[in-house]
Design an enzyme around this catalytic site. Sequence first.
Site, PDB file in Angstrom:
ATOM      1  N   HIS A  14      51.748  18.209   3.783  1.00  0.00           N
ATOM      2  CA  HIS A  14      51.662  19.065   4.967  1.00  0.00           C
ATOM      3  C   HIS A  14      50.310  19.769   4.984  1.00  0.00           C
ATOM      4  CE1 HIS A  14      52.422  22.715   2.567  1.00  0.00           C
ATOM      5  NE2 HIS A  14      53.193  21.914   1.846  1.00  0.00           N
ATOM      6  N   ALA A  15      50.144  20.729   5.849  1.00  0.00           N
ATOM      7  CA  ALA A  15      48.838  21.345   6.101  1.00  0.00           C
ATOM      8  C   ALA A  15      48.152  21.917   4.864  1.00  0.00           C
ATOM      9  CB  ALA A  15      48.969  22.422   7.165  1.00  0.00           C
TER      10      ALA A  15
END
Length: 84
Positions: A14-15
């Site tokens: 994810h980010a």
Amino acid sequence: MERQVTMNHSEGFHARPASDFVEAAIQLKSKIEVVFQDKTANAKSMLSLLKLGIEQGQSVVLRAEGPDAEEALETLGNIFENKQ
């Protein structure tokens, strides 16, 4: 050069881990790619990496070509596997 690594972050790629990965990749001179299933992404592009949809427990191949390829595989492999 290539190295197979497994995503160990509990929420996948994810980010946050992708941001750490891209920041480290940008510092390297080599051309670096992440290969997942039948897709290839530029390791220096956050959007390209996030589109791969890598989840915890899935493996990818890191490919590096250039003057610091060995360092790239070691550094980025450790980030990907959450061994920083």
